[in-house]
Design a protein around this motif. Structure first.
Motif, PDB file in Angstrom:
ATOM      1  N   ALA A  49      24.587  46.090  53.532  1.00 40.91           N
ATOM      2  CA  ALA A  49      24.671  46.207  52.067  1.00 40.91           C
ATOM      3  C   ALA A  49      24.321  44.885  51.393  1.00 40.91           C
ATOM      4  CB  ALA A  49      26.082  46.621  51.676  1.00 40.91           C
ATOM      5  N   LYS A  50      23.764  45.019  50.183  1.00 42.99           N
ATOM      6  CA  LYS A  50      23.462  43.817  49.390  1.00 42.99           C
ATOM      7  C   LYS A  50      24.755  43.208  48.846  1.00 42.99           C
ATOM      8  CE  LYS A  50      20.582  42.644  45.391  1.00 42.99           C
ATOM      9  NZ  LYS A  50      19.898  43.189  44.226  1.00 42.99           N
ATOM     10  N   GLY A  51      25.661  44.100  48.466  1.00 45.81           N
ATOM     11  CA  GLY A  51      26.939  43.654  47.927  1.00 45.81           C
ATOM     12  C   GLY A  51      28.010  44.685  48.204  1.00 45.81           C
ATOM     13  N   PHE A  52      29.253  44.261  48.115  1.00 41.46           N
ATOM     14  CA  PHE A  52      30.387  45.156  48.359  1.00 41.46           C
ATOM     15  C   PHE A  52      31.635  44.509  47.783  1.00 41.46           C
ATOM     16  CE2 PHE A  52      29.207  42.690  52.128  1.00 41.46           C
ATOM     17  CZ  PHE A  52      30.359  41.939  52.340  1.00 41.46           C
ATOM     18  N   ALA A  53      32.736  45.271  47.795  1.00 41.00           N
ATOM     19  CA  ALA A  53      33.996  44.747  47.265  1.00 41.00           C
ATOM     20  C   ALA A  53      35.031  44.674  48.380  1.00 41.00           C
ATOM     21  CB  ALA A  53      34.499  45.644  46.139  1.00 41.00           C
ATOM     22  N   LEU A  54      35.834  43.617  48.338  1.00 47.27           N
ATOM     23  CA  LEU A  54      36.944  43.452  49.283  1.00 47.27           C
ATOM     24  C   LEU A  54      38.225  43.227  48.487  1.00 47.27           C
ATOM     25  CD1 LEU A  54      35.394  40.903  51.844  1.00 47.27           C
ATOM     26  CD2 LEU A  54      35.536  43.402  52.079  1.00 47.27           C
ATOM     27  N   GLY A  55      39.288  43.936  48.868  1.00 47.22           N
ATOM     28  CA  GLY A  55      40.549  43.801  48.147  1.00 47.22           C
ATOM     29  C   GLY A  55      41.722  43.558  49.076  1.00 47.22           C
ATOM     30  N   CYS A  56      42.619  42.683  48.648  1.00 50.46           N
ATOM     31  CA  CYS A  56      43.840  42.405  49.420  1.00 50.46           C
ATOM     32  C   CYS A  56      44.862  41.765  48.491  1.00 50.46           C
ATOM     33  CB  CYS A  56      43.524  41.453  50.574  1.00 50.46           C
ATOM     34  SG  CYS A  56      44.943  41.112  51.652  1.00 50.46           S
ATOM     35  N   THR A  84      26.500  39.504  47.675  1.00 48.80           N
ATOM     36  CA  THR A  84      27.346  39.405  46.489  1.00 48.80           C
ATOM     37  C   THR A  84      28.615  40.196  46.768  1.00 48.80           C
ATOM     38  OG1 THR A  84      25.445  39.186  45.042  1.00 48.80           O
ATOM     39  CG2 THR A  84      27.507  39.872  44.022  1.00 48.80           C
ATOM     40  N   ILE A  85      29.747  39.535  46.634  1.00 52.79           N
ATOM     41  CA  ILE A  85      31.019  40.166  47.011  1.00 52.79           C
ATOM     42  C   ILE A  85      31.965  40.149  45.817  1.00 52.79           C
ATOM     43  CG2 ILE A  85      32.936  40.139  48.654  1.00 52.79           C
ATOM     44  CD1 ILE A  85      31.183  38.618  50.608  1.00 52.79           C
ATOM     45  N   ALA A  86      32.490  41.322  45.489  1.00 51.10           N
ATOM     46  CA  ALA A  86      33.538  41.416  44.467  1.00 51.10           C
ATOM     47  C   ALA A  86      34.882  41.332  45.180  1.00 51.10           C
ATOM     48  CB  ALA A  86      33.422  42.743  43.712  1.00 51.10           C
ATOM     49  N   LEU A  87      35.736  40.416  44.740  1.00 51.30           N
ATOM     50  CA  LEU A  87      37.063  40.261  45.348  1.00 51.30           C
ATOM     51  C   LEU A  87      38.121  40.733  44.350  1.00 51.30           C
ATOM     52  CD1 LEU A  87      36.752  36.701  46.954  1.00 51.30           C
ATOM     53  CD2 LEU A  87      36.385  38.932  48.046  1.00 51.30           C
ATOM     54  N   PHE A  88      39.146  41.403  44.859  1.00 50.51           N
ATOM     55  CA  PHE A  88      40.199  41.902  43.973  1.00 50.51           C
ATOM     56  C   PHE A  88      41.503  42.026  44.744  1.00 50.51           C
ATOM     57  CE2 PHE A  88      40.645  46.263  45.535  1.00 50.51           C
ATOM     58  CZ  PHE A  88      39.477  46.422  46.262  1.00 50.51           C
ATOM     59  N   GLY A  89      42.602  42.097  43.992  1.00 48.70           N
ATOM     60  CA  GLY A  89      43.883  42.315  44.635  1.00 48.70           C
ATOM     61  C   GLY A  89      45.039  42.165  43.664  1.00 48.70           C
ATOM     62  N   SER A  90      46.170  42.666  44.091  1.00 47.06           N
ATOM     63  CA  SER A  90      47.392  42.606  43.297  1.00 47.06           C
ATOM     64  C   SER A  90      48.300  41.486  43.804  1.00 47.06           C
ATOM     65  CB  SER A  90      48.105  43.960  43.402  1.00 47.06           C
ATOM     66  OG  SER A  90      49.362  43.895  42.776  1.00 47.06           O
ATOM     67  N   TYR A  91      49.114  40.963  42.908  1.00 45.89           N
ATOM     68  CA  TYR A  91      50.028  39.885  43.291  1.00 45.89           C
ATOM     69  C   TYR A  91      51.379  40.116  42.623  1.00 45.89           C
ATOM     70  CZ  TYR A  91      49.268  37.977  38.640  1.00 45.89           C
ATOM     71  OH  TYR A  91      49.226  37.827  37.287  1.00 45.89           O
ATOM     72  N   GLY A  92      52.373  39.326  43.061  1.00 43.05           N
ATOM     73  CA  GLY A  92      53.723  39.483  42.524  1.00 43.05           C
ATOM     74  C   GLY A  92      54.185  38.272  41.743  1.00 43.05           C
ATOM     75  N   THR A 112      27.903  34.964  47.081  1.00 42.74           N
ATOM     76  CA  THR A 112      28.120  34.864  45.648  1.00 42.74           C
ATOM     77  C   THR A 112      29.290  35.770  45.317  1.00 42.74           C
ATOM     78  OG1 THR A 112      25.783  34.500  45.223  1.00 42.74           O
ATOM     79  CG2 THR A 112      27.097  35.311  43.374  1.00 42.74           C
ATOM     80  N   VAL A 113      30.340  35.203  44.738  1.00 45.32           N
ATOM     81  CA  VAL A 113      31.467  36.044  44.325  1.00 45.32           C
ATOM     82  C   VAL A 113      31.173  36.562  42.915  1.00 45.32           C
ATOM     83  CG1 VAL A 113      33.940  36.075  43.793  1.00 45.32           C
ATOM     84  CG2 VAL A 113      33.107  34.873  45.822  1.00 45.32           C
ATOM     85  N   LEU A 114      31.181  37.873  42.779  1.00 43.57           N
ATOM     86  CA  LEU A 114      30.829  38.505  41.503  1.00 43.57           C
ATOM     87  C   LEU A 114      31.719  37.938  40.392  1.00 43.57           C
ATOM     88  CD1 LEU A 114      28.858  40.678  40.474  1.00 43.57           C
ATOM     89  CD2 LEU A 114      30.597  42.395  40.964  1.00 43.57           C
ATOM     90  N   ASN A 115      31.104  37.467  39.335  1.00 41.68           N
ATOM     91  CA  ASN A 115      31.767  36.845  38.172  1.00 41.68           C
ATOM     92  C   ASN A 115      32.361  35.465  38.471  1.00 41.68           C
ATOM     93  OD1 ASN A 115      31.231  39.144  36.598  1.00 41.68           O
ATOM     94  ND2 ASN A 115      33.065  40.155  37.422  1.00 41.68           N
ATOM     95  N   GLY A 116      32.194  34.997  39.699  1.00 44.69           N
ATOM     96  CA  GLY A 116      32.686  33.664  40.051  1.00 44.69           C
ATOM     97  C   GLY A 116      34.188  33.583  40.232  1.00 44.69           C
ATOM     98  N   LYS A 138      31.307  49.164  38.030  1.00 42.29           N
ATOM     99  CA  LYS A 138      29.992  49.383  37.384  1.00 42.29           C
ATOM    100  C   LYS A 138      29.062  48.204  37.658  1.00 42.29           C
ATOM    101  CE  LYS A 138      31.722  52.505  33.874  1.00 42.29           C
ATOM    102  NZ  LYS A 138      32.221  52.699  32.524  1.00 42.29           N
ATOM    103  N   GLN A 139      29.628  46.992  37.627  1.00 47.49           N
ATOM    104  CA  GLN A 139      28.805  45.806  37.946  1.00 47.49           C
ATOM    105  C   GLN A 139      28.293  45.882  39.374  1.00 47.49           C
ATOM    106  OE1 GLN A 139      31.749  42.586  36.909  1.00 47.49           O
ATOM    107  NE2 GLN A 139      29.862  41.585  36.280  1.00 47.49           N
ATOM    108  N   LEU A 140      29.183  46.283  40.271  1.00 55.05           N
ATOM    109  CA  LEU A 140      28.829  46.375  41.690  1.00 55.05           C
ATOM    110  C   LEU A 140      27.716  47.405  41.890  1.00 55.05           C
ATOM    111  CD1 LEU A 140      29.959  45.086  44.295  1.00 55.05           C
ATOM    112  CD2 LEU A 140      31.625  46.966  44.396  1.00 55.05           C
TER     113      LEU A 140
END
Ligand SMILES: Cc1cc2nc3c(=O)[nH]c(=O)nc-3n(C[C@H](O)[C@H](O)[C@H](O)COP(=O)(O)O)c2cc1C
Length: 143
Positions: A49-56, A84-92, A112-116, A138-140
């Motif tokens: 893949a050109k880009g993907f998202a990873l979440g933790c 290009t990788i989108a990173l996301f996740g929840s925190y406490g 490249t992290v999407l949106n930096g 949508k960006q991804l």
């Protein structure tokens, strides 16, 4: 049609909810989303893949989950250059340090992290947080 991969680890469902909203954003853009927990994910599909998202979520003391997600991310580092990788996740209770460290780690691997920056939500994502996740999807999809 190429699938857009959203791979996540989640213990209590908050990061999973973010992943599903990102997937909904991908689908809303007319692309096929594959929202997959890290245990089911294939490195080969991400490699292609050109880009993907990873979440933790933030775990331990401001680190990625150490049994499944951290080793997976270590494998991704091996082919992250040029992706290009989108990173996301929840925190406490923290201030997002785990995500800043994760962004730095992926950039050091040449991605490249999407949106930096990573997209973070406090505990259960609220309506605005879910909307941000959809927008990220949508960006991804537009990469
Ligand atoms: C073992 C454990 C360690 C955690 N460590 C942190 C931490 O270092 N910083 C933080 O902000 N939140 C921490 N949290 C809170 C989680 O990141 C938060 O509850 C998150 O919403 C969980 O996401 P999930 O529902 O996707 O598993 C921790 C939670 C657990 C269970």
């Amino acid at each position: 049609m190429d699938k857009v991969y959203v791979v996540y680890w989640s213990q209590s469902g908050n990061t999973q909810a973010m992943a599903e909203a990102i997937g909904a954003g991908v689908s809303a853009s007319g692309k096929e989303a594959a929202v997959i927990s890290v245990g089911e994910a294939s490195l080969d599909e991400l490699k292609a893949a050109k880009g993907f998202a990873l979440g933790c979520p933030a775990m331990g003391a401001e680190v990625l989950e150490e049994t499944e997600m951290d080793p997976f991310v270590a494998d991704v580092e091996g082919f992250a250059s040029g992706k290009t990788i989108a990173l996301f996740g929840s925190y406490g209770w923290g201030d997002g340090q785990w995500m800043r460290d994760w962004v730095e780690r992926m950039e050091a691997a040449g991605a490249t992290v999407l949106n930096g920056e990573g997209l973070i939500c406090h505990e259960t994502p609220d309506t605005d947080g879910l909307a941000d996740c959809e927008a990220l999807g949508k960006q991804l999809a537009a990469l």
